[in-house]
Design a protein around this motif. Structure first.
Motif, PDB file in Angstrom:
ATOM      1  N   VAL A 205     -28.666 108.677 -16.556  1.00 40.89           N
ATOM      2  CA  VAL A 205     -28.370 108.656 -17.981  1.00 40.89           C
ATOM      3  C   VAL A 205     -29.645 108.719 -18.814  1.00 40.89           C
ATOM      4  N   SER A 206     -30.641 107.894 -18.446  1.00 39.31           N
ATOM      5  CA  SER A 206     -31.833 107.924 -19.297  1.00 39.31           C
ATOM      6  C   SER A 206     -32.626 109.208 -19.094  1.00 39.31           C
ATOM      7  N   GLY A 207     -32.608 109.748 -17.856  1.00 41.25           N
ATOM      8  CA  GLY A 207     -33.255 111.045 -17.642  1.00 41.25           C
ATOM      9  C   GLY A 207     -32.600 112.123 -18.489  1.00 41.25           C
ATOM     10  N   THR A 208     -31.255 112.114 -18.508  1.00 45.31           N
ATOM     11  CA  THR A 208     -30.535 113.108 -19.298  1.00 45.31           C
ATOM     12  C   THR A 208     -30.838 112.936 -20.786  1.00 45.31           C
ATOM     13  N   LEU A 209     -30.777 111.680 -21.238  1.00 46.37           N
ATOM     14  CA  LEU A 209     -31.030 111.435 -22.659  1.00 46.37           C
ATOM     15  C   LEU A 209     -32.423 111.911 -23.042  1.00 46.37           C
ATOM     16  N   LEU A 210     -33.384 111.635 -22.168  1.00 45.79           N
ATOM     17  CA  LEU A 210     -34.758 112.058 -22.447  1.00 45.79           C
ATOM     18  C   LEU A 210     -34.831 113.582 -22.544  1.00 45.79           C
ATOM     19  N   GLY A 211     -34.230 114.251 -21.535  1.00 46.67           N
ATOM     20  CA  GLY A 211     -34.255 115.718 -21.524  1.00 46.67           C
ATOM     21  C   GLY A 211     -33.563 116.296 -22.748  1.00 46.67           C
ATOM     22  N   VAL A 212     -32.401 115.718 -23.098  1.00 45.15           N
ATOM     23  CA  VAL A 212     -31.657 116.221 -24.245  1.00 45.15           C
ATOM     24  C   VAL A 212     -32.457 115.984 -25.533  1.00 45.15           C
ATOM     25  N   ALA A 213     -33.044 114.789 -25.640  1.00 45.72           N
ATOM     26  CA  ALA A 213     -33.763 114.469 -26.874  1.00 45.72           C
ATOM     27  C   ALA A 213     -34.940 115.418 -27.087  1.00 45.72           C
ATOM     28  N   VAL A 214     -35.741 115.595 -26.044  1.00 46.31           N
ATOM     29  CA  VAL A 214     -36.924 116.456 -26.196  1.00 46.31           C
ATOM     30  C   VAL A 214     -36.497 117.912 -26.351  1.00 46.31           C
ATOM     31  N   GLY A 215     -35.551 118.337 -25.493  1.00 45.44           N
ATOM     32  CA  GLY A 215     -35.089 119.725 -25.547  1.00 45.44           C
ATOM     33  C   GLY A 215     -34.463 120.060 -26.890  1.00 45.44           C
ATOM     34  N   LEU A 216     -33.762 119.076 -27.428  1.00 44.73           N
ATOM     35  CA  LEU A 216     -33.103 119.237 -28.716  1.00 44.73           C
ATOM     36  C   LEU A 216     -34.102 119.565 -29.814  1.00 44.73           C
ATOM     37  N   VAL A 217     -35.148 118.783 -29.868  1.00 43.38           N
ATOM     38  CA  VAL A 217     -36.142 118.977 -30.920  1.00 43.38           C
ATOM     39  C   VAL A 217     -36.829 120.335 -30.736  1.00 43.38           C
ATOM     40  N   ILE A 218     -37.196 120.641 -29.486  1.00 47.00           N
ATOM     41  CA  ILE A 218     -37.858 121.927 -29.241  1.00 47.00           C
ATOM     42  C   ILE A 218     -36.943 123.081 -29.612  1.00 47.00           C
ATOM     43  N   GLY A 219     -35.673 122.991 -29.186  1.00 48.10           N
ATOM     44  CA  GLY A 219     -34.720 124.064 -29.471  1.00 48.10           C
ATOM     45  C   GLY A 219     -34.501 124.239 -30.964  1.00 48.10           C
ATOM     46  N   LEU A 220     -34.361 123.127 -31.676  1.00 48.24           N
ATOM     47  CA  LEU A 220     -34.126 123.196 -33.125  1.00 48.24           C
ATOM     48  C   LEU A 220     -35.308 123.841 -33.841  1.00 48.24           C
ATOM     49  N   VAL A 221     -36.501 123.345 -33.517  1.00 52.02           N
ATOM     50  CA  VAL A 221     -37.694 123.850 -34.188  1.00 52.02           C
ATOM     51  C   VAL A 221     -37.896 125.325 -33.859  1.00 52.02           C
ATOM     52  N   SER A 222     -37.747 125.644 -32.571  1.00 48.80           N
ATOM     53  CA  SER A 222     -37.945 127.023 -32.130  1.00 48.80           C
ATOM     54  C   SER A 222     -36.946 127.951 -32.818  1.00 48.80           C
ATOM     55  N   GLY A 223     -35.691 127.547 -32.854  1.00 53.29           N
ATOM     56  CA  GLY A 223     -34.664 128.388 -33.437  1.00 53.29           C
ATOM     57  C   GLY A 223     -34.804 128.511 -34.943  1.00 53.29           C
ATOM     58  N   TYR A 224     -35.149 127.414 -35.607  1.00 54.84           N
ATOM     59  CA  TYR A 224     -35.206 127.467 -37.067  1.00 54.84           C
ATOM     60  C   TYR A 224     -36.476 128.133 -37.574  1.00 54.84           C
ATOM     61  N   VAL A 225     -37.621 127.701 -37.022  1.00 52.99           N
ATOM     62  CA  VAL A 225     -38.889 128.229 -37.531  1.00 52.99           C
ATOM     63  C   VAL A 225     -39.083 129.681 -37.075  1.00 52.99           C
ATOM     64  N   GLY A 226     -38.753 129.951 -35.816  1.00 54.14           N
ATOM     65  CA  GLY A 226     -38.831 131.329 -35.330  1.00 54.14           C
ATOM     66  C   GLY A 226     -40.258 131.842 -35.222  1.00 54.14           C
ATOM     67  N   GLY A 227     -40.404 133.144 -35.154  1.00 56.80           N
ATOM     68  CA  GLY A 227     -41.715 133.785 -35.142  1.00 56.80           C
ATOM     69  C   GLY A 227     -42.561 133.409 -33.941  1.00 56.80           C
ATOM     70  N   ARG A 228     -43.858 133.236 -34.197  1.00 58.50           N
ATOM     71  CA  ARG A 228     -44.785 132.990 -33.088  1.00 58.50           C
ATOM     72  C   ARG A 228     -44.552 131.658 -32.405  1.00 58.50           C
ATOM     73  N   LEU A 229     -44.247 130.639 -33.220  1.00 65.60           N
ATOM     74  CA  LEU A 229     -44.012 129.316 -32.654  1.00 65.60           C
ATOM     75  C   LEU A 229     -42.865 129.390 -31.643  1.00 65.60           C
ATOM     76  N   ASP A 230     -41.826 130.119 -32.028  1.00 64.12           N
ATOM     77  CA  ASP A 230     -40.658 130.300 -31.166  1.00 64.12           C
ATOM     78  C   ASP A 230     -41.082 130.958 -29.857  1.00 64.12           C
ATOM     79  N   GLU A 231     -41.861 132.042 -29.975  1.00 60.24           N
ATOM     80  CA  GLU A 231     -42.344 132.747 -28.782  1.00 60.24           C
ATOM     81  C   GLU A 231     -43.103 131.784 -27.875  1.00 60.24           C
ATOM     82  N   LEU A 232     -44.034 131.051 -28.470  1.00 58.27           N
ATOM     83  CA  LEU A 232     -44.888 130.142 -27.708  1.00 58.27           C
ATOM     84  C   LEU A 232     -44.047 129.091 -26.982  1.00 58.27           C
ATOM     85  N   LEU A 233     -43.186 128.405 -27.748  1.00 62.43           N
ATOM     86  CA  LEU A 233     -42.380 127.341 -27.153  1.00 62.43           C
ATOM     87  C   LEU A 233     -41.475 127.879 -26.043  1.00 62.43           C
ATOM     88  N   MET A 234     -40.869 129.030 -26.301  1.00 66.88           N
ATOM     89  CA  MET A 234     -39.937 129.564 -25.311  1.00 66.88           C
ATOM     90  C   MET A 234     -40.655 130.024 -24.045  1.00 66.88           C
TER      91      MET A 234
END
Lengths: 305, 693
Positions: A109-138
């Protein structure tokens, strides 16, 4: 379609079910309809996962015997005294399986929560900001995904050292890129919705747009993804323990039990059967929960249309 | 027209259709009857949720899995369609009954050449050989005016424009000379000029093949153009039926009247009075009203309407209306007199509030590998290409044009959703930074926006109250108790109950969502609101109410509107000044009254000619544009419109930028044709003066 859906357990369960209610059903009327239509799989999943969550919480107090004290009753077959038999040190298998729920549940559970929490932020930022940051993160996420899950987890634990906390962290790291992908594509789906553009025209700060405007709309896919992840997390955490990289002896842990006792599997099958059975039961439960959740959320979605 | 003695091609009697949903059984169609005779075109008119598409799908036996016919019968040449087996159905569909759907994009298989798709129908039903089928396809393509039919037949759907795709579908529908043709909003989603040409085509094909046509639409203007009879549906019931001439001149049912009066006439403006809107919303169809289905929204309601289900009251001049008061209400006058105050300007043009100066918004085209090797220069889509416009305080400037003309891009640049490539936008003489986030809070407050799609305009996870409170907080206008009070005030201003503050968007109808979006824009007390097609996703009856609201709010707040639209009747009603755009450039700009009378820019002339006018008595001169809008990637010099212009002068149009000619102060036409000649052009639309209906 056989879908690996799963659910949540332990402390995660409470958090996730409240989130479900918050997203799907703002309206009171919808609560009523939705509750009437709870799929059977979801109820079964909640029952199974709930049982293990309960054991994880109160295990040490309900277990009939101390899990670490040795006795002379070695490798006893299941009986009315020892429901699941005993292991080579004469420890009560039933107590160990009951108490063992805690390490597996906590790690998964805590491993999943950790993965979801971090992945969530990365996915949101990458998807919303887009451009180079998106490329880099992905591309960074791609690097993580290039490793098979277990191998990456092993690598992380090997670097950080073998214990429960590091095993948990490794599960989080393995899951992070997968969650990020899902969240990013969901973000892209509403990135240009009029209400997001209205917020931009208003001059909302980026964090507000990401976490207040976009995130609340992404809970359904995130919950489904999280529940799928949880079933993998259970398997991953027992695998790590089995390989000696998770829980350490004498902690009662299902993976560890299977690993340590497997030498006696032939003359005393119960020493492996019961912990392995517990693993199977939990994974099935988590999958039922996830499938049910997905079905339930889909039903909500179609009602909206 | 039609042979009255022959049995009808299609006969629907007492049809009821219900859908099983999680929310209960939805009674989508109840006791609906209609008939279509040979050679006759019957229009089935209704707004969303009226059940018109369900009815048509039932005729084709295409109902969704959860839908079923609960009562009534459907007869095709006297044979019971509902009793047919799968094999018989297959022989019927495509051959004797065919259908044209709304969205050409999804109706064609993207991986098959369009010629093959039509040939398949011909081979299957007429048993033609491959060669004969091909010949038939080319013949059909020629009939639907597809240029170079052989090469079109070998193309894939994505290589055709929307209009061409629809032509292919029409060719397919006519391929086996069907006896009955069902058309489900075949022109919705197409540009007005394309729509006009497709409608011409349907009229032409109708004259050639003489099938019975059931034409489903929400657009009364289309009905007036070529239908013989009209069936009006509301909330699953047929409320009125009759010959086109009678229904348009003496509509009996208050709903039909509401529909007719909620479309602004082309000689009407906001100064001539408010539009008659239908208030309220569609009744729930899980438990539809037992009595008159329209009673809750009816302006003519009497107590008995809420108790008795009206029977069909026969109408003088043919048909019937399901209204208890049909006989008393017989007298109907549409509109009223033409506005006297039309020419008087509402605002004294002082300094402009918002100015764009030589504004350019170009989207770079991604270079392919081949481009790089070839050393081709980077290219750009010139969405807005040198636009200078002035918007005055408390005035409405409408920007019209077909899709792809750059009108939306212009709006997005002004509100700060995209950074212009060159040129500038000024507010009160102060230069505006490109993106909204670089603008000061005060500037952001002054410019607000209303979007097209009411479904996407509100965050589904926020209550109406939260949505309205946010701009107040963010822009520092009000907080706490004051903000709460202001939210309620805003809701009242857009005629929504205060209780809506705690509702979520999914509990609101499309029109109500758009009202909330309007309230959100006004929350900031802006100077300018950019309205990007705010009405086009709404039903006609709702449109009128929103239009009235926009006019009313503007009067009270002196807010200026930049109104982006493709609907010229709405523009005529709302706008003070109108700018016509084509491929990123201005064709013509002037007051609304100037623009709708000669001299016209040839493009304006074509646009006016394409408007579907819901009045069979109105005369509309036919001007049609050939071909689709050309590619906006690096267009050449000269007039952008030259490739489609029916009045092209000659080579000068291709080479030189057209001059700005001032026809009247403030009325500018960008065209090479001399003004004197443009003034000779006859008006496109003429209403009969004082038409008594």
């Amino acid at each position: 379609m056989a879908v690996l859906g799963t659910g949540s357990g332990g402390d995660g369960e409470v958090a996730m079910t409240t989130a479900t209610v918050a997203i799907g059903a703002p309206a009171r009327t919808r609560h009523r309809h939705a509750l009437r239509a709870v799929p059977f799989t979801l109820l079964a999943g909640i029952a199974i996962v709930g049982l293990f969550a309960l054991l994880a919480a109160v295990g040490p107090w309900v277990a009939p015997r101390d899990v670490e004290s040795h006795s002379s009753a070695r490798l006893q077959a299941p009986s009315s005294a020892y429901w699941f038999g005993t292991d080579r040190y004469g420890r009560d298998m039933f107590s160990r399986v009951v108490v063992g729920s805690r390490t597996t549940m906590t790690m998964a559970v805590s491993g999943t929560l950790l993965g979801v929490a971090v992945g969530l932020v990365i996915g949101l930022v990458s998807g919303y900001v887009g451009g180079r940051l998106d490329e880099l993160l992905m591309r960074i996420m791609d690097i993580f995904m290039a490793f098979p899950s277990l191998l990456l987890a092993l690598l992380v634990v090997a670097i950080l050292g073998a214990n429960v906390v590091n095993a948990m962290a490794s599960i989080g790291i393995v899951f992070m890129p997968r969650v990020a992908r899902v969240v990013r594509s969901a973000t892209l789906g509403i990135r240009h919705a009029a209400f997001i553009e209205a917020a931009e025209v208003r001059g909302e700060p980026t964090p507000h747009i990401i976490f207040r405007e976009i995130l609340p709309n992404l809970w359904p896919p995130i919950i489904v993804e999280g529940s799928i992840r949880l079933s993998y997390a259970v398997l991953l955490s027992v695998s790590l323990s089995y390989l000696g990289l998770g829980a350490q002896p004498p902690t009662p842990d299902w993976g560890l039990m299977v690993s340590k006792e497997r030498a006696f599997m032939v003359q005393a099958p119960w020493v492996v059967l019961f912990p392995a059975g517990a693993i199977v039961a939990l994974v099935v439960g988590v999958n039922l929960l996830g499938d049910g959740l997905r079905e339930w959320l889909m039903a909500w979605k179609s009602r909206d249309e | 027209m039609s042979d009255v003695t022959a049995p009808p091609v299609l006969e629907v009697r007492g049809l009821s259709i219900a859908y099983a949903t999680r929310g209960g059984t939805v009674h989508a169609v109840r006791d609906a009857s209609l008939e279509v005779r040979a050679g006759e075109t019957v229009a089935l008119v209704g707004e969303s949720g009226s059940g018109k598409t369900s009815l048509a799908f039932a005729v084709m036996r295409f109902l969704d899995a959860n839908g079923r016919v609960t009562a009534g019968e459907i007869r095709f040449h006297g044979a019971d369609v509902l009793a047919l087996g799968p094999a018989e159905l297959r022989r019927l569909r495509g051959a004797r009954i065919s259908m044209v759907f709304q969205d050409p994009q999804t109706s064609l298989n993207p991986v098959l050449r369009v010629g093959e798709q039509v040939a398949e129908v011909v081979r299957e039903h007429l048993g033609l050989s491959a060669g004969a089928a091909r010949a038939r396809v080319l013949e059909l393509f020629a009939q639907v005016n597809l240029p170079d039919s052989a090469s079109i037949a070998d193309r894939y759907p994505h290589e055709l424009s929307g209009g061409q795709q629809q032509r292919v579908l029409i060719a397919m529908a006519f391929a086996c000379d069907p006896e009955l043709l069902i058309m489900d909003e075949p022109t919705t989603g197409l540009d007005v000029t394309t729509e006009a040409r497709i409608l011409d085509l349907i009229a032409d094909m109708k004259a050639r093949h003489r099938p019975a046509i059931l034409y489903i639409t929400h657009n009364l203007g289309v009905v007036a153009r070529f239908c013989d009879r009209v069936v009006v549906m509301y909330a699953g019931e047929v409320v009125e039926e009759g010959p086109v001439a009678r229904v348009f001149s003496r509509p009996l049912h208050p709903y039909t009247r509401g529909l007719l009066t909620s479309v602004p006439r082309l000689d009407w403006s906001k100064r001539d009075g408010t539009l008659t809107a239908i208030e309220g919303r569609l009744p729930g169809l899980v438990d539809p009203p037992r009595a008159c289905v329209f009673a809750a929204r009816c302006p003519e309601r009497i107590d008995r309407c809420l108790e008795v289900r009206p029977g069909p009251e026969p109408a003088l001049g043919g048909g019937f209306a399901r209204c208890l008061r049909a006989a008393e209400l017989a007298d109907f006058r549409f509109g009223g007199r033409r506005g006297a105050g039309d020419s008087e300007p509402t605002t004294t043009p002082g300094a402009a509030l918002v100015e764009t100066r030589d504004l350019r918004c170009h989207y770079p085209v991604r270079r392919t590998v081949a481009d790089v090797f070839r050393g081709a220069a980077p290219r750009a889509v010139r969405a807005v290409d040198g636009l200078s416009l002035d918007l005055h305080r408390a005035a409405t400037l409408a920007v019209v044009g077909e899709s792809g003309c750059g009108k939306t891009t212009l709006g997005r640049a002004i509100v700060g959703l995209l950074d212009p490539t060159a040129g500038e936008i000024r507010v009160d003489g102060q230069r505006l930074p490109g993106l909204a986030r670089r603008r000061s809070r005060e500037l952001r407050r002054r410019i607000q926006v209303i979007f097209q799609n009411p479904e996407a305009t509100l965050n589904p996870q926020k209550t109406v109250g939260q949505t309205l409170r946010r701009p107040l907080q963010l822009l520092g206008l009000a907080r706490g108790r004051v903000a709460e009070a202001r939210v309620l005030e805003l809701l009242r201003a857009v005629h929504l109950p205060e209780a809506y503050a705690t509702r979520y968007p999914h509990e609101l109808s499309g029109g109500e969502k758009q009202r909330v979006a309007i309230a959100r824009a006004f929350a900031a007390e802006p100077d300018v609101i950019v309205c990007d097609e705010p009405l086009s996703a709404l039903d006609v009856s709702v449109q009128a109410a929103i239009l009235n609201l926009l006019v009313d709010l503007q009067r009270r707040s002196s807010t200026a509107y930049l109104f982006i639209s493709h609907d010229l009747s709405v523009v005529r009603y709302l706008a003070d000044r109108v700018a016509v755009m084509y491929m990123g450039k201005l064709c013509e700009i002037g007051s609304a009254a100037d623009l709708f009378a000669p001299p016209y820019h040839p493009y304006t002339e074509a646009l006016l000619s394409a408007i579907p006018i819901p009045d069979p008595a109105a005369r509309q001169r036919k001007v049609r544009l050939e071909g689709p809008v050309p590619s906006p990637i690096d267009p050449g010099p000269g007039c952008r419109f030259h490739s489609r212009c029916p009045r092209k002068v000659g080579a000068i149009c291709e080479r030189e930028e057209p001059p700005a000619q001032e026809a009247r102060p403030g009325h500018v036409i960008h065209c090479h044709i001399p003004l004197a000649e443009l003034r000779q052009i006859a008006p496109v639309v003429e209403y009969r003066e004082e038409t008594v209906r």
